[in-house]
Design a protein around this motif. Sequence first.
Motif, short mmCIF file in Angstrom:
data_model
loop_
_atom_site.label_atom_id
_atom_site.label_comp_id
_atom_site.label_asym_id
_atom_site.label_seq_id
_atom_site.Cartn_x
_atom_site.Cartn_y
_atom_site.Cartn_z
N HIS A 155 -3.74 -1.79 1.97
CA HIS A 155 -2.78 -1.24 1.01
C HIS A 155 -3.25 -1.46 -0.42
O HIS A 155 -3.55 -2.59 -0.82
N ALA A 156 -3.30 -0.37 -1.18
CA ALA A 156 -3.54 -0.48 -2.62
C ALA A 156 -2.28 -0.96 -3.32
O ALA A 156 -2.34 -1.54 -4.41
N SER A 157 -1.13 -0.70 -2.68
CA SER A 157 0.16 -1.19 -3.16
C SER A 157 1.13 -1.14 -1.98
O SER A 157 1.10 -0.19 -1.20
N HIS A 158 1.94 -2.18 -1.83
CA HIS A 158 2.97 -2.14 -0.79
C HIS A 158 4.30 -2.63 -1.36
O HIS A 158 4.37 -3.10 -2.50
N HIS A 159 5.37 -2.50 -0.56
CA HIS A 159 6.71 -2.74 -1.10
C HIS A 159 6.99 -4.21 -1.37
O HIS A 159 7.89 -4.54 -2.13
N ILE A 160 6.20 -5.11 -0.78
CA ILE A 160 6.41 -6.54 -1.02
C ILE A 160 5.74 -6.96 -2.33
O ILE A 160 6.32 -7.72 -3.12
N LEU A 161 4.53 -6.46 -2.56
CA LEU A 161 3.81 -6.72 -3.81
C LEU A 161 3.38 -5.39 -4.41
O LEU A 161 2.23 -4.96 -4.27
N PRO A 162 4.29 -4.70 -5.08
CA PRO A 162 3.97 -3.37 -5.63
C PRO A 162 2.97 -3.45 -6.78
O PRO A 162 3.01 -4.37 -7.59
N VAL A 163 2.07 -2.47 -6.81
CA VAL A 163 1.09 -2.35 -7.89
C VAL A 163 1.23 -0.95 -8.49
O VAL A 163 0.72 0.02 -7.93
N PRO A 164 1.96 -0.81 -9.60
CA PRO A 164 2.13 0.51 -10.21
C PRO A 164 0.79 1.12 -10.60
O PRO A 164 -0.17 0.40 -10.91
N ALA A 165 0.73 2.45 -10.58
CA ALA A 165 -0.50 3.15 -10.96
C ALA A 165 -0.15 4.49 -11.59
O ALA A 165 0.81 5.15 -11.19
N THR A 166 -0.93 4.87 -12.58
CA THR A 166 -0.76 6.18 -13.20
C THR A 166 -1.34 7.26 -12.29
O THR A 166 -2.03 6.95 -11.31
N VAL A 167 -1.07 8.51 -12.63
CA VAL A 167 -1.63 9.62 -11.86
C VAL A 167 -3.15 9.55 -11.85
O VAL A 167 -3.80 9.75 -10.81
N GLU A 168 -3.72 9.22 -12.99
CA GLU A 168 -5.18 9.13 -13.09
C GLU A 168 -5.72 7.98 -12.23
O GLU A 168 -6.77 8.11 -11.58
N GLU A 169 -5.00 6.86 -12.22
CA GLU A 169 -5.43 5.72 -11.41
C GLU A 169 -5.33 6.01 -9.92
O GLU A 169 -6.19 5.59 -9.13
N VAL A 170 -4.30 6.75 -9.53
CA VAL A 170 -4.17 7.15 -8.13
C VAL A 170 -5.33 8.05 -7.72
O VAL A 170 -5.92 7.89 -6.64
N GLU A 171 -5.69 8.99 -8.59
CA GLU A 171 -6.81 9.88 -8.29
C GLU A 171 -8.11 9.09 -8.19
O GLU A 171 -8.96 9.37 -7.33
N ALA A 172 -8.27 8.10 -9.05
CA ALA A 172 -9.47 7.26 -9.01
C ALA A 172 -9.53 6.47 -7.70
O ALA A 172 -10.61 6.31 -7.10
N GLU A 173 -8.37 5.97 -7.26
CA GLU A 173 -8.33 5.25 -5.99
C GLU A 173 -8.71 6.17 -4.83
O GLU A 173 -9.49 5.79 -3.95
N ALA A 174 -8.15 7.37 -4.83
CA ALA A 174 -8.45 8.32 -3.76
C ALA A 174 -9.95 8.65 -3.72
O ALA A 174 -10.55 8.75 -2.64
#
Length: 316
Positions: free
Chosen positions: A157-176
């Motif tokens: 998980h890059a982020s999950h509901h127990i330890l959420p890690v917010p990300a911008t649209v650009e950061e999500v695209e970079a992760e993908a």
Amino acid sequence: MDVALVRNRSNGSKTVVLIWCICVCFYFLILQMAFKNSSSHNHPAASSSSDPSVSNGEQRSILYDKMEKDLEEHGARFLQHGETSQSLLLSELFTVKDGSLRPVLKEAKPPVRANVLYLNPEYSIPIAEAVKHVFKSYFDKAIWFQNSSLYHFSMFHASHHILPVPATVEEVEAEATAVKAVAEGICPLKIVLDRVVLTSTGVLMGCWQVISGTDPISIRVKLRAALPHAPEKQLYDAAILHTSFARLLGSPKAASMEQSNQLQFFQELVSRLNDKIRGFEAFVSELWYVEEYDVLALALDGRLNVRRFQLGCNRA
């Protein structure tokens, strides 16, 4: 003559010293060899096997053994409508409305970003049919069957509901993009169903072993490197390769049974399912990067955004 005598004595002394030194060196050499020999008996050399799937497979077997004992050791906690998977309560996940069981979809803020291996319907549908054949007739509104078109193996998980890690649209695209690169270096997996287990929290799951391909431990290491901002604490053991088939939410129709009989009944159902599908083989060739806009969206048919990547086995 006196000079010659002194010279002979001097030469004799040197010879004695030389012999003494040789004896001492020989003694220490023998002593060292004996010590090494003793050490080799007390501390045998570790296995020289370079195949990581051997030790990883053993880790999974040990883990599955513990999971298999969970129901017997802790009882059917799901009968008290307590905690189920990922620190959530059954009452938070399901409700009965208009006579039918429905999931409670709760928005995930921020969306959960999960990386999962996908099990193609070619393999998931026969399993789902077997699960329903064994369990459906014994439960009314007390079981939730996982959507067979979304059978998956949670990896990282890059982020999950127990330890959420917010990300911008650009950061999500970079992760993908980073996950796509990981997928290109992962070899497709040939896997076999080791066993089916029912946990004390009511999760019916398949526990798998790897026949060939990139091991899940290695996949998680690669994803950790590609997603450096991900939570340090992940949701699952690094060795596990599992698929959720269903969730039991309450007692079977024969509700008059004693709890001890219920446990035996659950174990018999699991044994019956194992007889049907244990040893089932499958081929996994896709890694998904999933944004779950609802908590447990993959499990509860919630809102998703899926990016699908083929495993490329590119070793370059």
